[in-house]
Design an enzyme around this catalytic site. Structure first.
Site, PDB file in Angstrom:
ATOM      1  NE  ARG A  89      -4.463  -0.446   2.271  1.00 52.32           N
ATOM      2  CZ  ARG A  89      -5.283  -1.504   2.310  1.00 52.32           C
ATOM      3  NH1 ARG A  89      -4.805  -2.724   2.333  1.00 52.32           N
ATOM      4  NH2 ARG A  89      -6.585  -1.328   2.303  1.00 52.32           N
ATOM      5  NE  ARG A 128     -16.532  -4.494   4.175  1.00 49.94           N
ATOM      6  CZ  ARG A 128     -15.309  -4.494   3.666  1.00 49.94           C
ATOM      7  NH1 ARG A 128     -14.892  -5.511   2.947  1.00 49.94           N
ATOM      8  NH2 ARG A 128     -14.511  -3.478   3.853  1.00 49.94           N
ATOM      9  NE  ARG A 134     -13.517  -4.029   7.370  1.00 43.87           N
ATOM     10  CZ  ARG A 134     -12.760  -4.322   6.330  1.00 43.87           C
ATOM     11  NH1 ARG A 134     -12.927  -5.444   5.700  1.00 43.87           N
ATOM     12  NH2 ARG A 134     -11.836  -3.484   5.927  1.00 43.87           N
ATOM     13  NE  ARG A 145     -11.333   1.490   5.013  1.00 44.45           N
ATOM     14  CZ  ARG A 145     -12.384   0.667   4.921  1.00 44.45           C
ATOM     15  NH1 ARG A 145     -13.515   0.941   5.557  1.00 44.45           N
ATOM     16  NH2 ARG A 145     -12.307  -0.428   4.216  1.00 44.45           N
TER      17      ARG A 145
HETATM   18  P1  B4P Z   1     -13.472  -5.523  -0.821  1.00 46.38           P
HETATM   19  O1  B4P Z   1     -12.877  -4.490  -1.694  1.00 46.38           O
HETATM   20  O2  B4P Z   1     -13.234  -6.934  -1.187  1.00 46.38           O
HETATM   21  O3  B4P Z   1     -12.958  -5.045   0.562  1.00 46.38           O
HETATM   22  P2  B4P Z   1     -11.562  -5.330   1.265  1.00 46.38           P
HETATM   23  O4  B4P Z   1     -10.740  -6.363   0.574  1.00 46.38           O
HETATM   24  O5  B4P Z   1     -11.935  -5.617   2.630  1.00 46.38           O
HETATM   25  O6  B4P Z   1     -10.722  -3.993   1.089  1.00 46.38           O
HETATM   26  P3  B4P Z   1     -10.376  -2.870   2.129  1.00 46.38           P
HETATM   27  O7  B4P Z   1      -9.392  -2.003   1.413  1.00 46.38           O
HETATM   28  O8  B4P Z   1     -11.635  -2.235   2.573  1.00 46.38           O
HETATM   29  O9  B4P Z   1      -9.789  -3.515   3.449  1.00 46.38           O
HETATM   30  P4  B4P Z   1      -8.433  -4.146   3.947  1.00 46.38           P
HETATM   31  O10 B4P Z   1      -8.883  -5.292   4.746  1.00 46.38           O
HETATM   32  O11 B4P Z   1      -7.433  -4.408   2.860  1.00 46.38           O
HETATM   33  O12 B4P Z   1     -15.070  -5.473  -0.714  1.00 46.38           O
HETATM   34  C1  B4P Z   1     -15.824  -4.416  -0.219  1.00 46.38           C
HETATM   35  C2  B4P Z   1     -17.321  -4.716  -0.334  1.00 46.38           C
HETATM   36  O13 B4P Z   1     -17.731  -4.644  -1.685  1.00 46.38           O
HETATM   37  C3  B4P Z   1     -17.739  -6.102   0.154  1.00 46.38           C
HETATM   38  O14 B4P Z   1     -18.859  -5.980   0.979  1.00 46.38           O
HETATM   39  C4  B4P Z   1     -18.067  -6.879  -1.109  1.00 46.38           C
HETATM   40  O15 B4P Z   1     -19.098  -7.815  -0.926  1.00 46.38           O
HETATM   41  C5  B4P Z   1     -18.533  -5.764  -2.044  1.00 46.38           C
HETATM   42  N1  B4P Z   1     -18.283  -6.085  -3.454  1.00 46.38           N
HETATM   43  C6  B4P Z   1     -17.177  -6.696  -3.949  1.00 46.38           C
HETATM   44  N2  B4P Z   1     -17.282  -6.821  -5.297  1.00 46.38           N
HETATM   45  C7  B4P Z   1     -18.475  -6.242  -5.658  1.00 46.38           C
HETATM   46  C8  B4P Z   1     -19.152  -6.039  -6.914  1.00 46.38           C
HETATM   47  N3  B4P Z   1     -18.616  -6.451  -8.071  1.00 46.38           N
HETATM   48  N4  B4P Z   1     -20.345  -5.401  -6.906  1.00 46.38           N
HETATM   49  C9  B4P Z   1     -20.889  -4.977  -5.744  1.00 46.38           C
HETATM   50  N5  B4P Z   1     -20.304  -5.159  -4.508  1.00 46.38           N
HETATM   51  C10 B4P Z   1     -19.105  -5.777  -4.471  1.00 46.38           C
HETATM   52  O16 B4P Z   1      -7.773  -2.994   4.860  1.00 46.38           O
HETATM   53  C11 B4P Z   1      -8.392  -2.531   6.054  1.00 46.38           C
HETATM   54  C12 B4P Z   1      -7.418  -1.608   6.840  1.00 46.38           C
HETATM   55  O17 B4P Z   1      -6.245  -2.367   7.274  1.00 46.38           O
HETATM   56  C13 B4P Z   1      -6.819  -0.434   6.078  1.00 46.38           C
HETATM   57  O18 B4P Z   1      -7.682   0.697   6.071  1.00 46.38           O
HETATM   58  C14 B4P Z   1      -5.501  -0.187   6.884  1.00 46.38           C
HETATM   59  O19 B4P Z   1      -5.767   0.526   8.079  1.00 46.38           O
HETATM   60  C15 B4P Z   1      -5.058  -1.580   7.264  1.00 46.38           C
HETATM   61  N6  B4P Z   1      -4.115  -2.167   6.295  1.00 46.38           N
HETATM   62  C16 B4P Z   1      -4.346  -3.271   5.515  1.00 46.38           C
HETATM   63  N7  B4P Z   1      -3.280  -3.533   4.726  1.00 46.38           N
HETATM   64  C17 B4P Z   1      -2.348  -2.574   5.005  1.00 46.38           C
HETATM   65  C18 B4P Z   1      -1.040  -2.287   4.469  1.00 46.38           C
HETATM   66  N8  B4P Z   1      -0.487  -3.044   3.514  1.00 46.38           N
HETATM   67  N9  B4P Z   1      -0.376  -1.215   4.962  1.00 46.38           N
HETATM   68  C19 B4P Z   1      -0.902  -0.446   5.934  1.00 46.38           C
HETATM   69  N10 B4P Z   1      -2.136  -0.651   6.464  1.00 46.38           N
HETATM   70  C20 B4P Z   1      -2.860  -1.710   6.007  1.00 46.38           C
END
Ligand code: B4P
Length: 192
Positions: A89, A128, A134, A145
């Site tokens: 990221r 979500r 969440r 974010r």
């Molecule tokens: P997703 O986009 O799949 O959500 P995510 O993987 O959880 O991404 P996110 O960026 O939010 O979180 P992460 O855990 O990486 O889906 C979102 C929603 O959309 C779902 O409800 C899904 O059902 C829906 N959806 C999907 N496809 C769809 C479609 N085609 N049509 C309609 N709906 C759809 O990160 C969380 C936090 O962790 C960050 O903010 C940060 O604080 C920390 N973090 C994680 N990785 C980090 C890193 N590398 N460095 C620093 N901090 C980090």
């Protein structure tokens, strides 16, 4: 090995598509978000510190997530490949990942970037939040974010583009349609 970075803003569908990719291609899924949430669920010191930042919509420090990924790579010596979901990221994370993989004699084959407009991201994440509770899926945190993503994470796409590894896919439509677009890219990398 086939190592892929799945990239996109919060709510782009990275977690959703990763589930389909690991099933079809037999790769190991490494999601820094999932690993951090598991640390929180286990009540570890790292989890406590990460939760405060995640609930504010801020990135967790590079050293923390790089260390987590290094541990997971070491724990899977026979892997066919990895899908990195939500990592790297920042540019520093991307450089650290390249170094880790180089030491193993491998590298990133490609970055798949899911392109989704901001209003759609907000809609998905709020939904979500309502469905799962969440804690970072609320209006205020989503805004932070998205800002963190624009400020610190978008340059990572340029990092891979300069190496000819960036593939952008439209991330709006049915989950299966989007998955078909990803498969085209991965098959061209010899994933099939
Ligand atoms: P997703 O986009 O799949 O959500 P995510 O993987 O959880 O991404 P996110 O960026 O939010 O979180 P992460 O855990 O990486 O889906 C979102 C929603 O959309 C779902 O409800 C899904 O059902 C829906 N959806 C999907 N496809 C769809 C479609 N085609 N049509 C309609 N709906 C759809 O990160 C969380 C936090 O962790 C960050 O903010 C940060 O604080 C920390 N973090 C994680 N990785 C980090 C890193 N590398 N460095 C620093 N901090 C980090």
């Amino acid at each position: 090995m086939l190592n892929i970075v799945l990239f996109g803003p919060p709510g782009a569908g990275k977690g959703t598509q990763s589930g389909l990719i690991i099933e079809k291609y037999g790769l190991i899924h490494l999601s820094t978000g999932d690993i951090l949430r598991s640390e929180i669920a286990n009540g570890t010191q790292l989890g406590l510190e990460a939760k405060r930042l995640m609930d504010e919509g801020l990135l967790v420090p590079d050293a923390v997530v790089v260390g987590m990924i290094a541990t997971k790579i070491e724990a899977n010596p026979g892997a066919k490949g990895f899908i990195f979901d939500g990592f790297p990221r920042t540019i520093a994370q991307a450089q650290a990942l390249d170094e880790m993989l180089q030491e193993k004699g491998t590298g990133i084959a490609c970055m798949v970037s899911l392109v989704v407009p901001e209003d759609e991201l907000r809609k998905r994440l709020l939904l979500r939040g309502q469905e799962t509770g969440r804690s970072d899926d609320n209006e205020e945190t989503i805004t932070r974010r998205i800002k963190e993503y624009l400020d610190k994470t978008t340059p990572v796409a340029g990092y891979y583009e300069s190496k000819g590894k960036l593939h952008s896919i439209k991330g709006v439509g049915s989950v299966n349609e989007i998955f078909d677009g990803i498969c085209e890219v991965l098959n061209a990398q010899g994933g099939a």
